[in-house]
Scaffold this motif. Structure first.
Motif, PDB file in Angstrom:
ATOM      1  N   ARG A  59      -3.001   1.464  -4.902  1.00 22.45           N
ATOM      2  CA  ARG A  59      -2.710   0.281  -4.219  1.00 22.45           C
ATOM      3  C   ARG A  59      -2.505  -1.271  -4.661  1.00 22.45           C
ATOM      4  O   ARG A  59      -4.060  -1.441  -5.905  1.00 22.45           O
ATOM      5  N   SER A  60      -1.966  -2.258  -5.070  1.00 19.01           N
ATOM      6  CA  SER A  60      -1.558  -2.754  -5.959  1.00 19.01           C
ATOM      7  C   SER A  60      -2.112  -4.673  -5.506  1.00 19.01           C
ATOM      8  O   SER A  60      -1.602  -5.057  -4.161  1.00 19.01           O
ATOM      9  N   GLU A  61      -3.042  -5.316  -6.251  1.00 16.91           N
ATOM     10  CA  GLU A  61      -3.251  -6.409  -5.610  1.00 16.91           C
ATOM     11  C   GLU A  61      -4.067  -7.702  -6.420  1.00 16.91           C
ATOM     12  O   GLU A  61      -5.002  -7.125  -7.658  1.00 16.91           O
TER      13      GLU A  61
ATOM     14  N   LEU B  71      -5.725   6.925  -2.879  1.00 20.11           N
ATOM     15  CA  LEU B  71      -4.228   5.495  -2.220  1.00 20.11           C
ATOM     16  C   LEU B  71      -4.475   4.653  -3.552  1.00 20.11           C
ATOM     17  O   LEU B  71      -4.995   4.639  -4.502  1.00 20.11           O
TER      18      LEU B  71
ATOM     19  N   ILE C  40       0.778  -0.986   0.061  1.00 18.73           N
ATOM     20  CA  ILE C  40       0.093  -0.156  -0.311  1.00 18.73           C
ATOM     21  C   ILE C  40       1.680   1.514  -0.380  1.00 18.73           C
ATOM     22  O   ILE C  40       1.782   1.807   1.137  1.00 18.73           O
TER      23      ILE C  40
ATOM     24  N   HIS D 138       4.317  -2.921  -8.922  1.00 13.12           N
ATOM     25  CA  HIS D 138       3.240  -3.730  -9.549  1.00 13.12           C
ATOM     26  C   HIS D 138       3.703  -5.443  -9.669  1.00 13.12           C
ATOM     27  O   HIS D 138       4.683  -4.820 -10.723  1.00 13.12           O
TER      28      HIS D 138
ATOM     29  N   VAL E 170       2.931   3.864  -7.933  1.00 14.57           N
ATOM     30  CA  VAL E 170       3.397   1.998  -7.457  1.00 14.57           C
ATOM     31  C   VAL E 170       3.894   0.917  -8.298  1.00 14.57           C
ATOM     32  O   VAL E 170       4.110   0.775  -9.234  1.00 14.57           O
TER      33      VAL E 170
END
Length: 132
Positions: A30-32, A28, A8, A115, A113
């Protein structure tokens, strides 16, 4: 939980300009899994036409990847970038372009980010894209 927190990156922003649009202290990214998710909230929205999501690689130029219509003051927004399975880069930079009805605009701060989807997810994403 430790792994989730490591992925995060939170950058707080506050943007205000003539149309009185204020992105309220939060953005925000976020890599998911195979996706990157972006979230933000607004305070006052006035004379707002759209939010444009822009992405680039570290050494590239920003390109617009989506446009989201405003919902009104004090709204929450999200966008899922799931077109990264073929990307050679593992670091992406995002920003939100806030566009007025008179076509003037301002930018949020940039979010970087990291990733790295697995090779299996990257291959499966490429296979799915062939059948779209």
């Amino acid at each position: 939980m430790k792994k989730l927190l490591a992925g995060i990156l939170v950058i707080w922003i506050s943007v205000a300009f003539a149309s009185a649009v204020i992105v309220d202290n939060s953005l925000l990214a976020r890599s998911e899994g195979s996706q990157i998710q972006l979230y933000w909230k607004t305070g006052t929205e006035s004379n707002l036409r759209a939010f444009a999501i822009e992405r680039k690689t570290v050494n590239g130029n920003f390109i617009q990847i989506a446009e989201i219509s405003p919902r009104g003051s004090n709204s929450e927004y999200s966008y899922v970038d799931d077109n990264l399975y073929k990307a050679a880069s593992s670091v992406f930079v995002y920003r939100v372009k806030i566009i007025d009805n008179n076509e003037s605009y301002a930018y949020s701060k940039e979010l970087t980010v990291s990733h790295s989807p697995s090779d299996i997810k990257r291959t499966w994403g490429s296979i799915k894209a062939m059948f779209r």
